[in-house]
Scaffold this motif. Structure first.
Motif, mmCIF file in Angstrom:
data_model
loop_
_atom_site.group_PDB
_atom_site.id
_atom_site.type_symbol
_atom_site.label_atom_id
_atom_site.label_comp_id
_atom_site.label_asym_id
_atom_site.label_seq_id
_atom_site.Cartn_x
_atom_site.Cartn_y
_atom_site.Cartn_z
ATOM 1 N N HIS A 26 45.007 50.207 115.344
ATOM 2 C CA HIS A 26 46.186 50.261 116.410
ATOM 3 C C HIS A 26 47.527 50.539 115.912
ATOM 4 O O HIS A 26 47.694 50.882 114.764
ATOM 5 N N ILE A 27 48.497 50.498 116.501
ATOM 6 C CA ILE A 27 49.810 50.971 116.356
ATOM 7 C C ILE A 27 50.331 50.234 114.730
ATOM 8 O O ILE A 27 51.139 50.812 114.127
ATOM 9 N N HIS A 28 50.075 49.090 114.887
ATOM 10 C CA HIS A 28 50.607 48.326 113.523
ATOM 11 C C HIS A 28 50.073 48.489 112.326
ATOM 12 O O HIS A 28 50.963 48.698 111.294
ATOM 13 N N ALA A 29 48.871 49.463 112.577
ATOM 14 C CA ALA A 29 48.502 49.666 111.213
ATOM 15 C C ALA A 29 48.832 50.833 110.506
ATOM 16 O O ALA A 29 48.822 51.100 109.307
ATOM 17 N N LEU A 30 49.929 51.782 111.297
ATOM 18 C CA LEU A 30 50.534 52.857 110.857
ATOM 19 C C LEU A 30 51.609 52.186 109.760
ATOM 20 O O LEU A 30 52.033 52.827 108.821
ATOM 21 N N ARG A 31 51.958 51.159 109.937
ATOM 22 C CA ARG A 31 52.966 50.495 108.953
ATOM 23 C C ARG A 31 52.211 49.973 107.731
ATOM 24 O O ARG A 31 52.699 50.149 106.629
ATOM 25 N N HIS A 32 51.098 49.478 108.074
ATOM 26 C CA HIS A 32 50.332 49.201 106.773
ATOM 27 C C HIS A 32 50.248 50.561 106.000
ATOM 28 O O HIS A 32 50.179 50.552 104.674
ATOM 29 N N TYR A 33 49.786 51.699 106.688
ATOM 30 C CA TYR A 33 49.464 52.964 106.202
ATOM 31 C C TYR A 33 50.754 53.442 105.346
ATOM 32 O O TYR A 33 50.549 53.862 104.310
ATOM 33 N N SER A 34 51.915 53.188 105.745
ATOM 34 C CA SER A 34 52.924 53.664 105.186
ATOM 35 C C SER A 34 53.054 52.864 103.853
ATOM 36 O O SER A 34 53.709 53.225 102.785
ATOM 37 N N ALA A 35 53.196 51.527 103.880
ATOM 38 C CA ALA A 35 53.203 50.546 102.583
ATOM 39 C C ALA A 35 52.052 50.862 101.746
ATOM 40 O O ALA A 35 52.568 51.074 100.484
ATOM 41 N N THR A 36 50.950 51.271 102.064
ATOM 42 C CA THR A 36 49.831 51.234 101.139
ATOM 43 C C THR A 36 50.084 52.759 100.416
ATOM 44 O O THR A 36 49.686 52.794 99.190
ATOM 45 N N GLU A 37 50.257 53.533 101.200
ATOM 46 C CA GLU A 37 50.633 54.984 100.660
ATOM 47 C C GLU A 37 51.725 54.972 99.604
ATOM 48 O O GLU A 37 51.505 55.633 98.522
ATOM 49 N N LEU A 38 52.720 54.411 99.748
ATOM 50 C CA LEU A 38 53.738 54.120 99.001
ATOM 51 C C LEU A 38 53.462 53.370 97.705
ATOM 52 O O LEU A 38 53.597 53.931 96.404
ATOM 53 N N LEU A 39 52.674 52.443 97.941
ATOM 54 C CA LEU A 39 52.407 51.576 96.789
ATOM 55 C C LEU A 39 51.483 52.546 95.770
ATOM 56 O O LEU A 39 51.537 52.392 94.534
ATOM 57 N N THR A 40 50.596 52.789 96.557
ATOM 58 C CA THR A 40 49.188 53.720 95.831
ATOM 59 C C THR A 40 50.068 54.985 94.989
ATOM 60 O O THR A 40 49.504 55.081 93.858
ATOM 61 N N ALA A 41 51.240 55.145 95.468
ATOM 62 C CA ALA A 41 51.901 56.573 94.720
ATOM 63 C C ALA A 41 52.723 56.024 93.640
ATOM 64 O O ALA A 41 53.460 56.822 92.986
ATOM 65 N N GLY A 42 52.661 54.736 93.472
ATOM 66 C CA GLY A 42 53.545 54.062 92.451
ATOM 67 C C GLY A 42 55.105 53.786 92.766
ATOM 68 O O GLY A 42 55.663 53.388 91.608
ATOM 69 N N VAL A 43 55.318 53.755 94.072
ATOM 70 C CA VAL A 43 56.659 53.354 94.336
ATOM 71 C C VAL A 43 56.779 51.934 94.154
ATOM 72 O O VAL A 43 56.030 51.048 94.379
ATOM 73 N N ASP A 44 58.032 51.328 93.666
ATOM 74 C CA ASP A 44 58.278 50.052 93.284
ATOM 75 C C ASP A 44 58.332 49.028 94.396
ATOM 76 O O ASP A 44 58.661 49.640 95.744
ATOM 77 N N LEU A 45 57.750 47.923 94.137
ATOM 78 C CA LEU A 45 57.846 46.987 95.279
ATOM 79 C C LEU A 45 58.939 46.641 95.928
ATOM 80 O O LEU A 45 58.997 46.622 97.297
ATOM 81 N N ARG A 46 60.084 46.616 95.276
ATOM 82 C CA ARG A 46 61.171 46.434 96.158
ATOM 83 C C ARG A 46 61.664 47.349 97.136
ATOM 84 O O ARG A 46 62.173 47.076 98.119
ATOM 85 N N THR A 47 61.363 48.553 96.686
ATOM 86 C CA THR A 47 61.728 49.773 97.481
ATOM 87 C C THR A 47 60.772 49.623 98.839
ATOM 88 O O THR A 47 61.393 49.867 99.817
ATOM 89 N N VAL A 48 59.474 49.672 98.429
ATOM 90 C CA VAL A 48 58.556 49.331 99.680
ATOM 91 C C VAL A 48 59.115 48.141 100.719
ATOM 92 O O VAL A 48 59.150 48.436 101.947
ATOM 93 N N ALA A 49 59.560 47.054 99.967
ATOM 94 C CA ALA A 49 59.780 45.894 100.944
ATOM 95 C C ALA A 49 61.034 46.472 101.690
ATOM 96 O O ALA A 49 61.391 45.860 103.021
ATOM 97 N N GLY A 50 62.099 47.104 100.949
ATOM 98 C CA GLY A 50 63.342 47.689 101.830
ATOM 99 C C GLY A 50 63.184 48.431 102.731
ATOM 100 O O GLY A 50 63.605 48.227 103.910
ATOM 101 N N ARG A 51 62.220 49.413 102.756
ATOM 102 C CA ARG A 51 61.827 50.373 103.800
ATOM 103 C C ARG A 51 61.071 49.735 104.965
ATOM 104 O O ARG A 51 61.526 49.946 106.129
ATOM 105 N N LEU A 52 60.318 48.584 104.606
ATOM 106 C CA LEU A 52 59.336 47.736 105.637
ATOM 107 C C LEU A 52 60.456 46.696 106.349
ATOM 108 O O LEU A 52 60.096 46.435 107.399
ATOM 109 N N GLY A 53 61.438 46.242 105.883
ATOM 110 C CA GLY A 53 62.298 45.480 106.188
ATOM 111 C C GLY A 53 61.797 43.855 106.000
ATOM 112 O O GLY A 53 61.902 43.154 106.692
ATOM 113 N N HIS A 54 60.867 43.752 105.034
ATOM 114 C CA HIS A 54 60.458 42.498 104.472
ATOM 115 C C HIS A 54 61.653 41.739 103.723
ATOM 116 O O HIS A 54 62.632 42.182 103.042
#
Length: 424
Positions: free
Chosen positions: A359-387
């Motif tokens: 579903h469309i919201h899973a693309l948001r999960h895809y963005s987050a998990t790909e960034l985390l898997t690539a080693g991007v820090d948690l705070r940056t990922v949270a900022g991009r997602l608006g958490h």
């Protein structure tokens, strides 16, 4: 202590009277502020002998002290009334309010709506939650027929069928609890009751989130499939996938919020439909955020902007900054945004054609998990997602992927440690 035969004022203050083989102690507790009726606190002491009367005197004194200390309940209004009053004053999103009203109508009112809030107990609430977890209809194990037509009728052609128990989801029971607890907390603040019995009530345990993003290969197929439909639709899917924007946020996006020169998108608003009427509102966390765009995304958005400008020129108009980036797919109206529902439906149809369960919201999960898997820090990922919470929400939702990056960090650190003597 006053007993039968005292003055009217004494009887209003408190009295002890014989009821059968017991003594009933009653103390006037004032006038209900809502119903305007006299309220009394009462307790029963078993027996009528001298010891029972001494115990009744103690109860009378305790109840009088409770009234004098203003620790007694101030209202005997029903739970339904308290919930309605709370919903009329609490600041929540209209969509959330609609959801809560649905819980009240379908579940809370039939079960506890008419019970006075002063009689609501922790055990009563836990019993309700247990019943809902067994069957949302609270059938109590009974067998009955669910009639589709009222009055005399033939069940077979009318589609009537035997009741089948369907447990209410744990998350839904927690929402029901949130409504009841919110209303009772307000009742405490309003001095209608002294304590909130829902505060200590056990509800179903909240299961950890289990995001299910598409695999990289499926994500590539989804993007290719979207561009095969048309470039506008492909650009929308690409943007959601690379930025992790919510569907309402991408629908509310205007050209004035995209800086193609610096490669930054400014997310400030969200678009939602309620009862068929579309409105803009703040983002889910009521905070704006700036998301950096990669080079390919900037190129795609530039091409998309050129297409929109060309269409408007053919219509004798010019592209304005306050126009929406993505408009209605059936007709080009840049002053009207895409419907979030139509975006979800169109994406679901795309995934179904490709044989991908997502579903469309899973693309948001895809963005987050790909960034985390690539080693991007948690705070940056949270900022991009608006958490919110400085990454606490991101950590809770994507704990498994954070653990994977922690393993990578351990291996990197281990490889940088000095070699021990005697080891190659």
């Amino acid at each position: 202590m006053t007993r039968a035969g005292g003055t009217s004022a004494d009887r209003r203050r408190g009295s002890v009277r014989v009821r059968g083989g017991s003594l009933q102690v009653r103390v006037f507790a004032g006038v209900d502020p809502v119903t305007a009726r006299d309220r009394y606190l009462s307790e029963t002491v078993r027996g009528t002998d001298r010891a029972a009367r001494r115990e009744a005197d103690k109860v009378l004194a305790r109840l009088q002290a409770q009234v004098d200390g203003q620790r007694s309940a101030q209202s005997t209004v029903s739970l339904e009334y308290a919930i309605n009053e709370w919903l009329s004053t609490v600041e929540i999103e209209d969509s959330t309010r609609d959801t809560y009203v649905g819980y009240v109508e379908r579940t809370i009112r039939p079960a506890l709506g008419q019970v006075p809030i002063s009689r609501i107990s922790t055990r009563m609430l836990e019993t309700l939650y247990a019943e809902l977890r067994r069957c949302r209809a609270r059938c109590g194990g009974r067998s009955f027929v669910v009639h589709q037509v009222e009055g005399q009728h033939d069940c077979d052609p009318s589609g009537c069928h035997p009741h089948v128990c369907r447990p209410m989801a744990a998350s839904t029971v927690r929402q029901v609890h949130a409504v009841i607890s919110g209303a009772l907390s307000a009742a405490v603040r309003w001095d209608w009751i002294t304590t909130n019995p829902a505060r200590g009530a056990q509800r179903p345990r909240q299961l950890p989130p289990q995001p299910d993003p598409p695999s990289p290969s499926d994500a590539a197929r989804l993007v290719d499939g979207a561009f095969a439909v048309d470039d506008d639709w492909g650009t929308l899917v690409w943007l959601v996938m690379t930025t992790g924007m919510r569907r309402g946020e991408v629908c509310a996006l205007r050209w004035s919020r995209i800086d193609l020169d610096t490669g930054v998108v400014d997310v400030r608003r969200s678009y939602r439909l309620r009862h068929g009427v579309g409105t803009e509102k703040d983002t889910k966390t009521h905070q704006m955020r700036r998301i950096a765009l990669d080079t390919e995304t900037v190129v795609l958005l530039t091409e998309h902007k050129d297409r929109c400008a060309q269409r408007l020129r053919e219509l004798g108009a010019e592209l304005a900054d306050d126009m929406y980036v993505f408009s209605n797919s059936r007709r080009f109206e840049p002053t009207t945004p895409c419907s979030p529902h139509s975006v979800s439906s169109r994406y679901r149809n795309l995934a179904r054609r490709l044989g991908i369960d997502t579903h469309i919201h899973a693309l948001r999960h895809y963005s987050a998990t790909e960034l985390l898997t690539a080693g991007v820090d948690l705070r940056t990922v949270a900022g991009r997602l608006g958490h919110g919470g400085g990454g606490a929400t991101t950590l809770r939702v994507y704990a498994a992927w954070v653990a994977a990056t922690d393993r990578q960090a351990a291996e990197i650190l281990g490889s940088r440690m000095p070699k021990r003597p005697g080891r190659s």
